[in-house]
Design an enzyme around this catalytic site. Sequence first.
Site, PDB file in Angstrom:
ATOM      1  N   HIS A 217       0.843  -1.193   0.000  1.00  0.00           N
ATOM      2  CA  HIS A 217       0.000   0.000   0.000  1.00  0.00           C
ATOM      3  C   HIS A 217       0.870   1.232   0.000  1.00  0.00           C
ATOM      4  O   HIS A 217       0.529   2.246   0.571  1.00  0.00           O
ATOM      5  CB  HIS A 217      -0.900   0.037   1.235  1.00  0.00           C
ATOM      6  CG  HIS A 217      -1.757  -1.162   1.340  1.00  0.00           C
ATOM      7  ND1 HIS A 217      -1.413  -2.243   2.099  1.00  0.00           N
ATOM      8  CD2 HIS A 217      -2.931  -1.457   0.757  1.00  0.00           C
ATOM      9  CE1 HIS A 217      -2.352  -3.160   1.980  1.00  0.00           C
ATOM     10  NE2 HIS A 217      -3.278  -2.715   1.180  1.00  0.00           N
ATOM     11  N   SER A 438     -10.348   3.521  10.149  1.00  0.00           N
ATOM     12  CA  SER A 438     -11.031   4.661  10.747  1.00  0.00           C
ATOM     13  C   SER A 438     -12.512   4.652  10.358  1.00  0.00           C
ATOM     14  O   SER A 438     -13.353   5.047  11.158  1.00  0.00           O
ATOM     15  CB  SER A 438     -10.356   5.971  10.352  1.00  0.00           C
ATOM     16  OG  SER A 438     -10.484   6.189   8.975  1.00  0.00           O
ATOM     17  N   GLY A 479     -11.421  -1.501  18.525  1.00  0.00           N
ATOM     18  CA  GLY A 479     -10.082  -1.400  17.935  1.00  0.00           C
ATOM     19  C   GLY A 479      -8.999  -1.977  18.826  1.00  0.00           C
ATOM     20  O   GLY A 479      -7.905  -2.275  18.374  1.00  0.00           O
ATOM     21  N   ARG A 536      -2.034   0.249  10.560  1.00  0.00           N
ATOM     22  CA  ARG A 536      -1.168   0.179   9.399  1.00  0.00           C
ATOM     23  C   ARG A 536       0.195   0.797   9.662  1.00  0.00           C
ATOM     24  O   ARG A 536       1.193   0.440   9.056  1.00  0.00           O
ATOM     25  CB  ARG A 536      -1.870   0.965   8.293  1.00  0.00           C
ATOM     26  CG  ARG A 536      -1.350   0.717   6.947  1.00  0.00           C
ATOM     27  CD  ARG A 536      -2.139  -0.331   6.211  1.00  0.00           C
ATOM     28  NE  ARG A 536      -3.256   0.203   5.487  1.00  0.00           N
ATOM     29  CZ  ARG A 536      -4.232  -0.581   5.018  1.00  0.00           C
ATOM     30  NH1 ARG A 536      -4.206  -1.865   5.250  1.00  0.00           N
ATOM     31  NH2 ARG A 536      -5.219  -0.073   4.346  1.00  0.00           N
TER      32      ARG A 536
HETATM   33  P1  ADP Z   1      -6.309   2.457   7.507  1.00  0.00           P
HETATM   34  O1  ADP Z   1      -5.383   2.343   8.664  1.00  0.00           O
HETATM   35  O2  ADP Z   1      -7.147   1.247   7.324  1.00  0.00           O
HETATM   36  O3  ADP Z   1      -5.629   2.932   6.272  1.00  0.00           O
HETATM   37  P2  ADP Z   1      -7.265   5.158   7.897  1.00  0.00           P
HETATM   38  O4  ADP Z   1      -6.033   5.609   7.199  1.00  0.00           O
HETATM   39  O5  ADP Z   1      -8.535   5.739   7.424  1.00  0.00           O
HETATM   40  O6  ADP Z   1      -7.388   3.582   7.915  1.00  0.00           O
HETATM   41  O7  ADP Z   1      -7.145   5.514   9.434  1.00  0.00           O
HETATM   42  C1  ADP Z   1      -5.938   5.455  10.105  1.00  0.00           C
HETATM   43  C2  ADP Z   1      -6.164   5.898  11.531  1.00  0.00           C
HETATM   44  O8  ADP Z   1      -6.967   4.947  12.197  1.00  0.00           O
HETATM   45  C3  ADP Z   1      -4.898   5.977  12.331  1.00  0.00           C
HETATM   46  O9  ADP Z   1      -4.271   7.225  12.148  1.00  0.00           O
HETATM   47  C4  ADP Z   1      -5.397   5.785  13.761  1.00  0.00           C
HETATM   48  O10 ADP Z   1      -5.777   6.996  14.358  1.00  0.00           O
HETATM   49  C5  ADP Z   1      -6.655   4.976  13.582  1.00  0.00           C
HETATM   50  N1  ADP Z   1      -6.475   3.598  14.038  1.00  0.00           N
HETATM   51  C6  ADP Z   1      -5.818   2.603  13.442  1.00  0.00           C
HETATM   52  N2  ADP Z   1      -5.911   1.466  14.171  1.00  0.00           N
HETATM   53  C7  ADP Z   1      -6.648   1.772  15.266  1.00  0.00           C
HETATM   54  C8  ADP Z   1      -7.112   1.044  16.415  1.00  0.00           C
HETATM   55  N3  ADP Z   1      -6.848  -0.239  16.566  1.00  0.00           N
HETATM   56  N4  ADP Z   1      -7.857   1.706  17.329  1.00  0.00           N
HETATM   57  C9  ADP Z   1      -8.136   3.020  17.179  1.00  0.00           C
HETATM   58  N5  ADP Z   1      -7.736   3.737  16.124  1.00  0.00           N
HETATM   59  C10 ADP Z   1      -7.000   3.138  15.183  1.00  0.00           C
HETATM   60 MG    MG Z   2      -4.655   4.773   6.111  1.00  0.00          MG
END
Ligand code: ADP
Ligand code: MG
Length: 571
Positions: A217, A438, A479, A536
Amino acid sequence: MTRLFNDPAAFADEMTEGFVAAHGHRVRQVPGGVVRSTATPAGRVAVVVGGGSGHYPAFAGLVGPGLADGAVVGNVFASPSARQVATVARAADHGGGILLTYGNYAGDCLNFDAAQDDLRAAGLDVETVRVTDDIFSAPDAERDRRRGIAGDLVVFKVAGAAAAEGRGLAEVAALARRANDRTRTMGVAFSGCTLPGAAEPLFTVPGGRMAIGLGIHGEPGFAEQALPTADGLADLLVERLLVERPDKGDRAAVLLNGLGSVKHEELFVVYRRVAERLAGAGVTIVAPEVGELCTSFDMAGVSLTLAWLDADLERLWLAPADAAGFHRGRAALVPAAAQVEVAPKVEIEVPEADRESRDAAAVVVEVLHAMAVTIDAHADELGRIDAVAGDGDHGIGMRRGTGAAAAAARDAYDRGAGAGSLLTAAAQAWSDRAGGTSGALWGVALRSFGRTVGDHGRLDEETTARALRAAREAVCAAGGAEPGDKTMVDALIPLDLAFAATVRGGGAAVDAWDAAATAAEKAADNTRNLLPRKGRARPHAERSLGTPDAGAVSLSLVARTVHDVLRKVSS
Ligand code: ADP
Ligand code: MG
């Protein structure tokens, strides 16, 4: 550079439409993804794969006899929503149970798990196998934390072939798990990928250098070195992967994968040496694959996968399959007789609401609209922050989520919804459209907030405080993040505490939101000093030092927007 697109936000949908137009004899489109258009005997296990778009032939290109029964198609690099997963799984079901199998990423885990819960609650048999082949994303001792990359194909292939043999769900899942346990991948990158509509690649590698341990990614590598020769690269990949060679590992499926813009010719030059080195190590190569098996848009990169075979795995690896992106032997493409159509979308019922709740609902509509406007203005910045250690899609996800939530809220309001039902509709729309970690967590947050608020009575300070606490607890539970993990939770807890403290001191909602927003802004900024331990960004912890967490920043923007709207409303 990705050059050909219309509206970047519609890229994944338009790609799926075109894919189905080209491969209608293999797949048909259903809400959320694709399923086979070919006949499958009743009672077979359905193997459902999926993830974000941008990895072709993963995942839609792997649907066909002998391989997957359905693929959930998320937005570009974003996990599909739980609803998408459940819809595709139902459409793929042949009455023999469902295996969900996908790469191990936080967003995918949240959404597929939520779908699994829903499907099980509806009486379906569902099992999950997460692919964890990427050796650089965590040590061998913590294999369940590793990401899934090109090894996906081996696990899906074994599962699909086991299902085609007519095995039951538990057995199909056990074989897929065994395939995953015995599959290892290592990747390198020479240049980053550029998402449709983006001006900049997600990461860059200096000329003449190579990043080691890439993600699919656009997650950057873990180390960098001078670009080797083709033979030098083959040596590096083989030697590192042989470190995790299992006992009695002497036969292996071998995948040399191009990530998007490496030529087949280059791959063959590398493969020449890979085959030589493996033979030298006493490894018998079984049905190797050289080509594009799991890509990352136009990223220039290569990965090598070794899947250590036993008799069962070898038989299943060699079994026939026919998908748009993977062929083996002869698998008949018999058109399905009648296509069972998926039930049309059910409108969420709008329960009775009283006048006070309707008044609150009107304000919530305004707040959600203002949130979408704020996020829209900050989307590029949020994407940039997320790209430092994550995958760069946070701005896109938040834009889609807030936009969909605002539209759903307006629609619910017009149909007479009270505040609670309106928030529930917004939650559903948000997680559905945004996908990703998110997206799932914002869905969880709004849903529990709405459930606490209900459709009767004023949305007063005490109710809001209780609803915020419920949302916070639900996000933490779903989460599993703790304070200090560098996630949105680091801003959500101070936000909740500041709001509650102001209300306890007799403060009005507008002041409580001011305090909450200020606390969230400060906390979000402070996350720049933290190392990510969830999501991630975790594998790239050090890189993110000095940059705040994207999800915490967007939460603070949202909190400030709520305050701005309330200030306007109450003045
Ligand atoms: P992805 O990680 O699937 O690419 P996004 O980029 O939309 O999703 O969101 C990333 C954000 O999600 C991170 O910056 C963090 O704040 C939040 N996040 C990731 N994992 C968790 C978790 N287990 N609990 C709470 N928030 C999380
Ligand atoms: Mg992301």
